[in-house]
Design an enzyme around this catalytic site. Sequence first.
Site, PDB file in Angstrom:
ATOM      1  N   ARG A  50       0.809  -1.224   0.000  1.00  0.00           N
ATOM      2  CA  ARG A  50       0.000   0.000   0.000  1.00  0.00           C
ATOM      3  C   ARG A  50       0.841   1.272   0.000  1.00  0.00           C
ATOM      4  NH1 ARG A  50      -5.432  -0.215   2.135  1.00  0.00           N
ATOM      5  NH2 ARG A  50      -6.137  -2.356   1.987  1.00  0.00           N
ATOM      6  N   LYS A 187       9.215 -28.892   4.280  1.00  0.00           N
ATOM      7  CA  LYS A 187      10.351 -29.316   5.118  1.00  0.00           C
ATOM      8  C   LYS A 187      10.892 -30.632   4.580  1.00  0.00           C
ATOM      9  CE  LYS A 187       8.649 -27.106   9.341  1.00  0.00           C
ATOM     10  NZ  LYS A 187       9.669 -26.230   9.898  1.00  0.00           N
ATOM     11  N   GLU A 221       6.543 -25.800  20.755  1.00  0.00           N
ATOM     12  CA  GLU A 221       7.363 -24.595  20.582  1.00  0.00           C
ATOM     13  C   GLU A 221       7.700 -24.038  21.954  1.00  0.00           C
ATOM     14  OE1 GLU A 221       6.333 -22.057  17.017  1.00  0.00           O
ATOM     15  OE2 GLU A 221       4.356 -22.770  17.601  1.00  0.00           O
ATOM     16  N   ASP A 240      -4.311 -22.253  14.074  1.00  0.00           N
ATOM     17  CA  ASP A 240      -2.946 -21.864  13.716  1.00  0.00           C
ATOM     18  C   ASP A 240      -2.107 -23.073  13.306  1.00  0.00           C
ATOM     19  OD1 ASP A 240      -0.829 -19.935  13.517  1.00  0.00           O
ATOM     20  OD2 ASP A 240       0.001 -20.706  15.390  1.00  0.00           O
ATOM     21  N   HIS A 245      -0.793 -27.705   9.762  1.00  0.00           N
ATOM     22  CA  HIS A 245       0.494 -28.401   9.853  1.00  0.00           C
ATOM     23  C   HIS A 245       0.365 -29.827  10.421  1.00  0.00           C
ATOM     24  CE1 HIS A 245       1.969 -24.521   8.887  1.00  0.00           C
ATOM     25  NE2 HIS A 245       2.124 -24.050  10.100  1.00  0.00           N
ATOM     26  N   LYS A 341       2.394 -23.544  22.434  1.00  0.00           N
ATOM     27  CA  LYS A 341       3.402 -22.502  22.631  1.00  0.00           C
ATOM     28  C   LYS A 341       3.937 -22.642  24.056  1.00  0.00           C
ATOM     29  CE  LYS A 341       2.364 -20.059  18.826  1.00  0.00           C
ATOM     30  NZ  LYS A 341       3.258 -20.188  17.681  1.00  0.00           N
ATOM     31  N   LYS A 346      11.678 -26.553  21.931  1.00  0.00           N
ATOM     32  CA  LYS A 346      11.143 -26.711  20.573  1.00  0.00           C
ATOM     33  C   LYS A 346      11.405 -28.145  20.135  1.00  0.00           C
ATOM     34  CE  LYS A 346      11.375 -24.585  15.974  1.00  0.00           C
ATOM     35  NZ  LYS A 346      10.039 -24.086  15.757  1.00  0.00           N
TER      36      LYS A 346
HETATM   37  C1  BG6 Z   1       3.188 -20.929  11.648  1.00  0.00           C
HETATM   38  C2  BG6 Z   1       2.355 -20.539  12.835  1.00  0.00           C
HETATM   39  O1  BG6 Z   1       2.386 -21.382  10.599  1.00  0.00           O
HETATM   40  O2  BG6 Z   1       4.086 -21.968  12.028  1.00  0.00           O
HETATM   41  C3  BG6 Z   1       3.224 -20.105  13.998  1.00  0.00           C
HETATM   42  O3  BG6 Z   1       1.482 -19.461  12.466  1.00  0.00           O
HETATM   43  C4  BG6 Z   1       4.252 -21.165  14.309  1.00  0.00           C
HETATM   44  O4  BG6 Z   1       2.445 -19.810  15.143  1.00  0.00           O
HETATM   45  C5  BG6 Z   1       4.997 -21.604  13.042  1.00  0.00           C
HETATM   46  O5  BG6 Z   1       5.152 -20.628  15.255  1.00  0.00           O
HETATM   47  C6  BG6 Z   1       5.865 -22.805  13.332  1.00  0.00           C
HETATM   48  O6  BG6 Z   1       6.657 -23.076  12.210  1.00  0.00           O
HETATM   49  P1  BG6 Z   1       8.042 -23.825  12.359  1.00  0.00           P
HETATM   50  O7  BG6 Z   1       8.484 -24.071  10.950  1.00  0.00           O
HETATM   51  O8  BG6 Z   1       8.941 -22.929  13.128  1.00  0.00           O
HETATM   52  O9  BG6 Z   1       7.740 -25.087  13.125  1.00  0.00           O
END
Ligand code: BG6
Length: 485
Positions: A50, A187, A221, A240, A245, A341, A346
């Site tokens: 924008r 991945k 995470e 999310d 995923h 989270k 991780k």
């Molecule tokens: C994203 C989510 O799609 O994937 C995030 O919106 C998340 O909240 C992220 O942290 C995790 O991705 P990765 O590749 O770090 O596991």
Amino acid sequence: MFQQNEPVAPHLFVVMGGTGDLMRRKLLPGLFFLSSKGFLEKSVILGVARDTDLNDEGFRTWAREALTEQRFSAEELGPWCDCCLHYQAVGGGSDGFESLAKRIEDIERAHGLPGNRTFYLALPPNAFPPTIRHLGEAGLNRSRGWTRIVVEKPFGRDLRSARELNQLVHEHFEESQVYRIDHYLGKETVQNLLVFRLANQIFESLWNRDRVDSVQITVAEDLGVGSRGRYYEQAGAIRDMVQNHLTQLLTLVAMEVPVVFEADAIRNEKVKVLQAITTPRLEDVVFGQYVRGALNGQGVAGYREEDHVAPGSRAETYAALRLEVDNWRWQGVPFYVRTAKRLARKSTEIAVIFRRPPVCFFQEHDPCDVESNVLRITLQPDEGFSLSFEMKAPGDPFSIRTQQLDFDFKEAYDALPEAYETLILDILQGDQTLFVRSDEVEASWNLFSPLLEEDMPISFYEAGTWGPREADHLLEREGRKWLNG
Ligand code: BG6
């Protein structure tokens, strides 16, 4: 995924949201990498946003800074930004898209491009519908060459909105032009799942209810929601992470062997898995939210204390579900999936837990507690595979110990490509295998939408732990436990 080692056809890569975070952190580095490997000969990138104060020069400076921040030196970048990047300001209205169409033609003429175009919607979800409509109305849904559109996640907020979005997309684009992106599919370990399963007979022959006790899929995470509180309040873990995923990982683990190794054959099998999953019962779901705790010795805030989060928020930062794939291969095998989270660390992992031996052979020597063989497929932080097995520890007394056979990608290969690099190349080569088809996205929402309509109880967990006790009960009531760490 079936990438050819040759440059892609000259094209224009248009990023809607061209100065946003995704462009800065993922798309620009991915495009630059591909270009430096020789894949993008005679290709041009057009950032669209924008900001009316920005021009080509300002955009190139912004991009150069973004790339140097991300580890590329000025020497590595060379003249790339100057030769290949352009900028166009477009507001919300349709007149902006007419100017965009004209600008695209000018750039194509100046660079001698044949009209191949990608429109990448790196935008907030509420901007998808108007952008798709404006692109279609401005005639940007077709060209002299090929035109492809890439839609980021989340694709819809529930089944109804995903259907509406699919309908709108199909009013303007053919499904063969549409690339719904889920970066987990890019991945390396995720793609390797297919090779691991289908190129090694020893595993495929064990991959069923006769041999497998249960499957655990964990995407943990350690980070909190950070600056994304506003988005997360609207999303929560199901929207999310789980609907996209985790579901993608599950379908690749559970799908049948496709008849041919080709995009639609694979996607057909993934859809069948989703159709075989029954909507989880409420007692098979645990939602949680982190409260103040500690990570690596440092105190961290609770979710409700994060920026842009309501003090009484009920957004789930933790979700654990017990799912059943009700087909011949998997009937009776629970698939436990969880994501959160602010867990202890991780870790993204798929664990296939095999059944124990049917007869307790070593009872005289040891209590009969041999462990199950477990195949762990680790996606993060260190990609690899490991298989645990039982063996006799040397000497007396007779005792059985669990040992591991490990394979670590980093030890065997230099660097793994970034997910976005792989996926961008697939888009440019027209390979839809690693992208989510319209029926697939709807089948996935169909599973989880009913949960989103419930007022689910929230269990609190301390940041830096492995989540709420209730999630442990989900497995303990069936004599199992989560594999943590
Ligand atoms: C994203 C989510 O799609 O994937 C995030 O919106 C998340 O909240 C992220 O942290 C995790 O991705 P990765 O590749 O770090 O596991």
